[in-house]
Design a protein around this motif. Structure first.
Motif, short mmCIF file in Angstrom:
data_model
loop_
_atom_site.label_atom_id
_atom_site.label_comp_id
_atom_site.label_asym_id
_atom_site.label_seq_id
_atom_site.Cartn_x
_atom_site.Cartn_y
_atom_site.Cartn_z
N LEU A 34 39.54 -77.50 -0.53
CA LEU A 34 38.97 -76.26 -2.62
C LEU A 34 37.32 -76.62 -2.68
CD1 LEU A 34 42.06 -77.68 -3.72
CD2 LEU A 34 41.86 -75.74 -2.75
N HIS A 35 36.78 -75.71 -2.71
CA HIS A 35 35.37 -76.01 -3.54
C HIS A 35 35.16 -75.52 -5.32
CE1 HIS A 35 34.38 -74.26 0.55
NE2 HIS A 35 34.77 -75.83 0.67
N THR A 36 35.06 -76.75 -5.44
CA THR A 36 35.03 -76.78 -7.56
C THR A 36 33.95 -76.60 -7.59
OG1 THR A 36 35.40 -79.15 -7.18
CG2 THR A 36 37.75 -77.37 -7.11
N THR A 37 33.43 -76.53 -8.85
CA THR A 37 32.23 -76.87 -9.60
C THR A 37 32.13 -77.71 -10.83
OG1 THR A 37 32.41 -75.30 -11.31
CG2 THR A 37 31.72 -74.25 -9.82
N ARG A 38 31.94 -78.96 -11.58
CA ARG A 38 31.65 -79.71 -11.95
C ARG A 38 31.63 -79.29 -13.52
NH1 ARG A 38 30.02 -85.20 -10.03
NH2 ARG A 38 30.81 -85.64 -11.71
N THR A 39 32.27 -78.20 -13.71
CA THR A 39 32.02 -77.30 -15.17
C THR A 39 33.41 -77.75 -15.96
OG1 THR A 39 32.99 -75.63 -14.46
CG2 THR A 39 30.00 -75.85 -14.26
N ALA A 40 33.60 -77.24 -17.11
CA ALA A 40 34.36 -77.68 -17.44
C ALA A 40 35.84 -76.77 -17.41
CB ALA A 40 33.96 -77.60 -19.65
N SER A 41 35.60 -75.85 -16.32
CA SER A 41 36.06 -74.26 -15.78
C SER A 41 36.93 -75.10 -15.06
CB SER A 41 35.78 -73.44 -15.34
OG SER A 41 36.45 -72.36 -14.99
N ARG A 42 38.29 -74.36 -14.36
CA ARG A 42 39.17 -75.11 -13.34
C ARG A 42 39.40 -74.35 -12.49
NH1 ARG A 42 38.63 -79.68 -15.09
NH2 ARG A 42 39.71 -81.30 -16.10
N ALA A 47 38.99 -72.51 0.68
CA ALA A 47 37.99 -72.07 1.94
C ALA A 47 39.32 -72.52 2.99
CB ALA A 47 36.90 -72.41 1.89
N TYR A 48 39.27 -71.77 4.43
CA TYR A 48 39.91 -72.42 5.12
C TYR A 48 40.15 -71.15 6.29
CZ TYR A 48 43.23 -67.92 3.51
OH TYR A 48 43.44 -67.06 3.08
N VAL A 49 40.66 -71.93 7.44
CA VAL A 49 40.51 -71.15 8.28
C VAL A 49 41.21 -70.12 9.21
CG1 VAL A 49 39.87 -70.89 11.16
CG2 VAL A 49 39.06 -72.52 9.25
N GLU A 111 39.45 -67.93 -1.01
CA GLU A 111 40.01 -66.91 -1.30
C GLU A 111 38.94 -67.71 -3.26
OE1 GLU A 111 43.95 -65.68 -1.31
OE2 GLU A 111 43.78 -66.13 0.78
N ARG A 112 38.87 -67.18 -4.56
CA ARG A 112 38.26 -67.33 -4.81
C ARG A 112 39.98 -67.26 -6.56
NH1 ARG A 112 34.12 -64.00 -7.64
NH2 ARG A 112 35.04 -62.48 -7.09
N VAL A 113 39.40 -68.52 -6.94
CA VAL A 113 40.79 -68.23 -8.22
C VAL A 113 40.22 -69.02 -8.88
CG1 VAL A 113 43.36 -69.16 -8.86
CG2 VAL A 113 42.18 -69.04 -6.45
N ILE A 114 40.12 -67.64 -10.93
CA ILE A 114 39.65 -67.64 -11.51
C ILE A 114 40.37 -68.27 -12.79
CG2 ILE A 114 38.70 -67.05 -13.82
CD1 ILE A 114 37.33 -66.75 -10.88
#
Length: 161
Positions: A34-42, A47-49, A111-114
């Motif tokens: 899982l790739h995340t950012t350090r923002t308030a958003s979840r 990312a996978y093979v 795959e991006r999940v908003i």
């Protein structure tokens, strides 16, 4: 995750050998992160093979690869035409006998999940891919080697964002 099932449906519909025996197509999501950012958003990104194995395949390899590339053009276009991503599609072939092979494909997918917050409610949306307009457009494709029909498929629409 949306993409593994989408690709399974696409290949099964396109390739006659898999239409007759869909159990020959095995799909696994390996090495996931899982790739995340350090923002308030979840919001995050899978990312996978994706490991696709076609067992006892007796058709032409091109009948498998061309529909796969067509699917990638819509669902993971960054893998196509980018030398940095050239290693994002890998394969191995195990020659069973003179009539069939086992083919294993490894494809790096994301795959991006908003995730949006409204009060105490969290809503998720699986973001579609940004894709350029292809050089060709048609709702239905047929792949030939000379006069031999190898595969046929319908162009899959991009899922709503």
């Amino acid at each position: 995750m949306y993409k593994p099932n989408s690709l399974r449906a696409h290949l099964t519909a396109a390739i006659a050998d898999l239409q007759r025996n869909p159990d020959k197509l095995l799909v696994f999501a390996d090495k996931g992160s899982l790739h995340t950012t350090r923002t308030a958003s979840r919001s995050f990104e899978y990312a996978y093979v994706l490991n696709i194995i076609v067992t006892d395949y007796s058709g032409e390899e091109d009948a498998l690869i061309v529909p796969l590339l067509d699917w990638l053009a819509t669902h993971q276009a960054d893998l196509l035409g980018n030398d940095d991503k050239a290693k994002g599609i890998r394969f191995m072939v195990d020659f069973n006998n003179h009539n069939s092979v086992d083919i294993s494909l490894e494809i790096d997918l994301t795959e991006r999940v908003i995730v949006k917050q409204t009060g105490t409610r969290l809503d998720i949306t699986h973001a579609g891919e940004v894709t350029p307009t292809p050089d060709y457009t048609a709702p239905w494709w047929q792949l030939y080697n000379g006069t031999t029909l190898l595969a046929e498929w319908q162009v899959q629409p991009i899922p709503p964002v």
